[in-house]
Design a protein around this motif. Sequence first.
Motif, short mmCIF file in Angstrom:
data_model
loop_
_atom_site.label_atom_id
_atom_site.label_comp_id
_atom_site.label_asym_id
_atom_site.label_seq_id
_atom_site.Cartn_x
_atom_site.Cartn_y
_atom_site.Cartn_z
N HIS A 151 0.82 -1.21 0.00
CA HIS A 151 0.00 0.00 0.00
C HIS A 151 0.86 1.26 0.00
N LEU A 152 1.98 1.24 0.69
CA LEU A 152 2.87 2.40 0.67
C LEU A 152 3.46 2.63 -0.71
N ILE A 153 3.86 1.55 -1.37
CA ILE A 153 4.41 1.67 -2.73
C ILE A 153 3.34 2.21 -3.69
N ARG A 154 2.12 1.69 -3.55
CA ARG A 154 1.04 2.15 -4.43
C ARG A 154 0.74 3.63 -4.20
N GLY A 199 0.15 10.27 -3.67
CA GLY A 199 -0.93 10.79 -2.83
C GLY A 199 -1.23 9.95 -1.62
N ARG A 200 -2.48 9.85 -1.32
CA ARG A 200 -2.92 9.27 -0.06
C ARG A 200 -2.94 7.75 -0.08
N ILE A 201 -2.88 7.17 1.13
CA ILE A 201 -2.98 5.72 1.29
C ILE A 201 -4.44 5.32 1.15
N SER A 202 -4.68 4.26 0.42
CA SER A 202 -6.05 3.81 0.19
C SER A 202 -6.70 3.32 1.48
#
Length: 245
Positions: free
Chosen positions: A201-204, A210-213
Amino acid sequence: LDHRMLKRVTAAGTRLVDAQVLGKQRESCGWKVDTSQGTISCAYQDGADGYASQVRRTLVGKRRKPGRLLEVCLRSSTPIEPVLEMDFSPALKGVAGYLWRFPYYRDGDGELRVKYGIMDRSGEVPALHLRALLQQYIDAREGANTPLPKIVPGYPERYWRPFERASGERELVVGDAWGVDPLLGEGIAVAFEQAEHAARHLIRAWQRGGRISRCYHLAYPFSATGWNLWFLKKLGDFVYGRHGR
């Protein structure tokens, strides 16, 4: 284990700052963290800072009642078999947890020792009662000549719950800060699994700039490792619940 992981991440280029966090401020593109070694700017916070997580407090605010465990390391008076023993009889006495006996080789001298412990997931059983149950368990295996030390180390635990908030726009938590195995209180394997989930999630988020999903904590229960934790919670609720007998 900690030392090996530290060598791996520093060899991969991670910058280690050994410092005390004094405060932090949210910025438009991340965080500014004031430490005893100066100020650090970062895009995201990954709260792997244990039960008393500062990052978690910024996400959730209030704390829920912790569980607790007591554990002591002893020299065994009897031959030790290399077997991990778990005894769930405390669940029949109103304790939401179990006793364990875990042999291991101590670093340095290589001598075989044994760890004894007890867990209470509810956090409502008095420490003196847990200590008495632990002493009875030790007496049954070591004999009555093995009293507990005056101080038995105790540790708070937070147990994982599905869909409980564990991320914000630019912060997330893993490991004990998020929650350990709700049946056994095991945290190391859970932390590794959650760390892989967090890394994705951090890579994405980084790639998107932008923001974390929100899917970080909402989708995790439907992943393979999250589904396993969800099952362990249901099993723990059954074993330690009102009808556990």
